[in-house]
Design a protein around this motif. Structure first.
Motif, PDB file in Angstrom:
ATOM      1  N   GLN A 211      -5.969  29.642  25.685  1.00  0.00           N
ATOM      2  CA  GLN A 211      -5.954  28.300  25.122  1.00  0.00           C
ATOM      3  C   GLN A 211      -5.160  27.327  25.979  1.00  0.00           C
ATOM      4  O   GLN A 211      -5.370  26.119  25.905  1.00  0.00           O
ATOM      5  N   SER A 212      -4.241  27.823  26.779  1.00  0.00           N
ATOM      6  CA  SER A 212      -3.404  26.944  27.607  1.00  0.00           C
ATOM      7  C   SER A 212      -4.185  26.291  28.738  1.00  0.00           C
ATOM      8  O   SER A 212      -3.701  25.353  29.373  1.00  0.00           O
ATOM      9  N   GLY A 213      -5.377  26.818  29.031  1.00  0.00           N
ATOM     10  CA  GLY A 213      -6.183  26.270  30.117  1.00  0.00           C
ATOM     11  C   GLY A 213      -5.918  26.910  31.460  1.00  0.00           C
ATOM     12  O   GLY A 213      -6.483  26.474  32.468  1.00  0.00           O
ATOM     13  N   ALA A 214      -5.077  27.940  31.523  1.00  0.00           N
ATOM     14  CA  ALA A 214      -4.814  28.629  32.784  1.00  0.00           C
ATOM     15  C   ALA A 214      -6.084  29.298  33.287  1.00  0.00           C
ATOM     16  O   ALA A 214      -6.901  29.784  32.498  1.00  0.00           O
ATOM     17  N   LYS A 215      -6.274  29.314  34.580  1.00  0.00           N
ATOM     18  CA  LYS A 215      -7.449  29.952  35.162  1.00  0.00           C
ATOM     19  C   LYS A 215      -7.419  31.437  34.831  1.00  0.00           C
ATOM     20  O   LYS A 215      -6.480  32.149  35.189  1.00  0.00           O
ATOM     21  N   PRO A 216      -8.430  31.959  34.133  1.00  0.00           N
ATOM     22  CA  PRO A 216      -8.378  33.361  33.713  1.00  0.00           C
ATOM     23  C   PRO A 216      -8.499  34.326  34.881  1.00  0.00           C
ATOM     24  O   PRO A 216      -9.258  34.090  35.822  1.00  0.00           O
ATOM     25  N   LEU A 217      -7.731  35.401  34.804  1.00  0.00           N
ATOM     26  CA  LEU A 217      -7.824  36.464  35.805  1.00  0.00           C
ATOM     27  C   LEU A 217      -8.571  37.641  35.180  1.00  0.00           C
ATOM     28  O   LEU A 217      -9.697  37.916  35.520  1.00  0.00           O
ATOM     29  N   GLN A 218      -7.919  38.327  34.242  1.00  0.00           N
ATOM     30  CA  GLN A 218      -8.609  39.343  33.428  1.00  0.00           C
ATOM     31  C   GLN A 218      -8.037  39.257  32.035  1.00  0.00           C
ATOM     32  O   GLN A 218      -6.815  39.273  31.855  1.00  0.00           O
ATOM     33  N   LEU A 219      -8.912  39.183  31.041  1.00  0.00           N
ATOM     34  CA  LEU A 219      -8.469  39.082  29.658  1.00  0.00           C
ATOM     35  C   LEU A 219      -8.308  40.453  29.005  1.00  0.00           C
ATOM     36  O   LEU A 219      -7.427  40.641  28.175  1.00  0.00           O
ATOM     37  N   ALA A 220      -9.148  41.400  29.351  1.00  0.00           N
ATOM     38  CA  ALA A 220      -9.051  42.736  28.767  1.00  0.00           C
ATOM     39  C   ALA A 220      -7.699  43.350  29.102  1.00  0.00           C
ATOM     40  O   ALA A 220      -7.199  43.223  30.221  1.00  0.00           O
ATOM     41  N   VAL A 221      -7.092  44.020  28.116  1.00  0.00           N
ATOM     42  CA  VAL A 221      -5.767  44.586  28.315  1.00  0.00           C
ATOM     43  C   VAL A 221      -5.857  45.921  29.048  1.00  0.00           C
ATOM     44  O   VAL A 221      -6.900  46.565  29.101  1.00  0.00           O
ATOM     45  N   ILE A 222      -4.732  46.318  29.598  1.00  0.00           N
ATOM     46  CA  ILE A 222      -4.635  47.491  30.463  1.00  0.00           C
ATOM     47  C   ILE A 222      -3.615  48.447  29.852  1.00  0.00           C
ATOM     48  O   ILE A 222      -2.634  48.018  29.236  1.00  0.00           O
TER      49      ILE A 222
END
Length: 413
Positions: A211-222
């Motif tokens: 929601q912050s608008g940061a460029k997504p890298l990977q959303l799935a958790v590790i």
């Protein structure tokens, strides 16, 4: 006789090829920008094949329109590791190496991502360059993780390489003694960690980053299992299996959205991809196949078919598509997620062979809320009304920042 044999063998050795001759043979000029500073490294090679390989590296860079590097003595202080989605590494075609499923590691030299040919001109192996890069990052990783109000821990550096510190287990592995850790890198500036009991809070924080608008890298958790990192494989009935699946789908849709930019329009229409949820809250990916032009179909859970005039024809399980043996697909040569090109369009009889997920009327009802939404909605907007059997309201286990069937919808904006 042995002495004269050695003398004659030295006389028979061919002179080493000059750089000018090697470049000329490759159609290159000897006054390339940055070349002069690299010549001492070239002249240090005392074997013809080594000089040939060096010149080939120069030709490779020129052929791709990439710059020559600084000499290693200058560049070595500026190398840093980074993590990027695997599709980014494939698309940009620089040196990279797979890290875990969906993520690749590569090397940045100041503002430039390192091409594969640079280590050859430095007379270094890529492994050695990566080790130097990791050492530099390690020396810049002093400080403690900050504990957020949610209970999750966040990296403090915010220098653009926080996510890359996933490559340095010593930085984060001691946060939760004797507890199973889960981690997330939703953006390059963010590394999050929680113990297993706070996994829902970790997904909350991923949603806040989105929601912050940061460029997504990977959303799935590790997760870390023993000494191995992997994309968390949360299987039902794990309470967080659906949110994790939704995050994975969003990563896929992001890759498909960028992939559209590089597809040849002459091949056909890229199928629009979105997400829907079953009545049990399980998120599924869905591609829209519209009649009237060849379609470039990605590998989704479902396919929604619509007639030439836009009339819905129903939604079907993609895995049953081979039952329509009359329509053959051809793989599309493109980086990233796999797509298959199909010509023609199934008739009513052929569609009846597929496993139906929703009728035409149910598909029409599902599309109605989407049509009523504004033209350019934020990615994390309020959920659409539910439609049986495609209930799109959030399930109780879904973090509030990730609720809504509209999450990850691939729009043209």
């Amino acid at each position: 006789m042995g002495f004269f044999d050695r003398f004659r063998s030295r006389a028979d050795v061919a002179p080493l090829p000059s750089l000018e001759a090697l470049l000329e043979a490759r159609g290159l000029s000897a006054d390339l920008p940055g070349l002069a500073a690299l010549i001492p490294g070239f002249e240090a090679h005392r074997k013809a094949e080594e000089r040939e390989a060096w010149a080939d590296a120069v030709a490779e860079l020129c052929g791709k329109g990439l710059p020559l590097p600084e000499p290693w003595i200058d560049a070595q202080d500026h190398v840093r590791p980074e993590l990027v989605p695997a599709w980014v590494a494939e698309r940009e075609d620089r040196w990279s190496r797979g890290f875990i499923d969906g993520l690749s590691q590569r090397i940045r030299v100041q503002d430039t991502v390192m091409p594969a040919a640079w280590p050859k001109l430095w007379d270094q192996s890529a492994d050695d360059v990566l080790e130097v890069a990791l050492d530099h990052l390690r020396h810049r990783s002093e400080g403690s993780f900050e504990r957020l109000p949610s209970g999750a821990y966040r990296s403090p550096w915010r220098d653009g390489f926080d996510a890359a510190r996933l490559l340095l287990p010593e930085v984060w592995s001691g946060l939760f003694k004797d507890q199973h850790p889960f981690l997330a890198i939703p953006s390059a500036d963010t590394l999050l960690a929680v113990p297993q009991i706070l996994l829902p809070k970790l997904m909350d924080e991923v949603g806040r980053s989105l929601q912050s608008g940061a460029k997504p890298l990977q959303l799935a958790v590790i997760e870390r299992v023993g000494d191995q990192l992997m994309t968390a494989r949360l299987q039902e009935p794990h309470p967080m299996s659906s949110p994790q699946r939704e995050l994975k789908h969003m990563d896929l849709i992001e890759a498909l959205r960028h992939q559209e930019e590089d597809l040849d329009p002459a091949l056909g229409r890229p199928a629009i991809v979105s997400m829907v949820k079953t009545g049990q809250g399980k998120p599924l990916t869905m591609a829209l196949w519209s009649e009237g032009a060849p379609v470039l179909l990605p590998e989704t859970d479902l396919i929604a078919f619509s007639a030439r005039n836009g009339e819905p024809l129903g939604i079907f399980a993609r895995q049953t598509l081979p039952r329509i043996h009359e329509i053959k697909g051809e793989p599309v040569a493109i980086w990233g997620p796999r797509r298959v090109r199909y010509e023609g369009f199934p008739n009513a009889e052929q569609l009846s062979r597929l496993e139906r997920f929703a009728t035409a009327e149910q598909m029409r009802s599902l599309q109605a809320p989407a049509a009523a939404r504004p033209a350019a909605p934020p990615r994390a907007q309020a959920p659409a009304p539910s439609v049986s059997p495609l209930a799109t309201q959030p399930t109780p286990n879904l973090p509030r920042h990730l609720q809504g069937a509209g999450l990850g919808v691939q729009d043209k904006d």
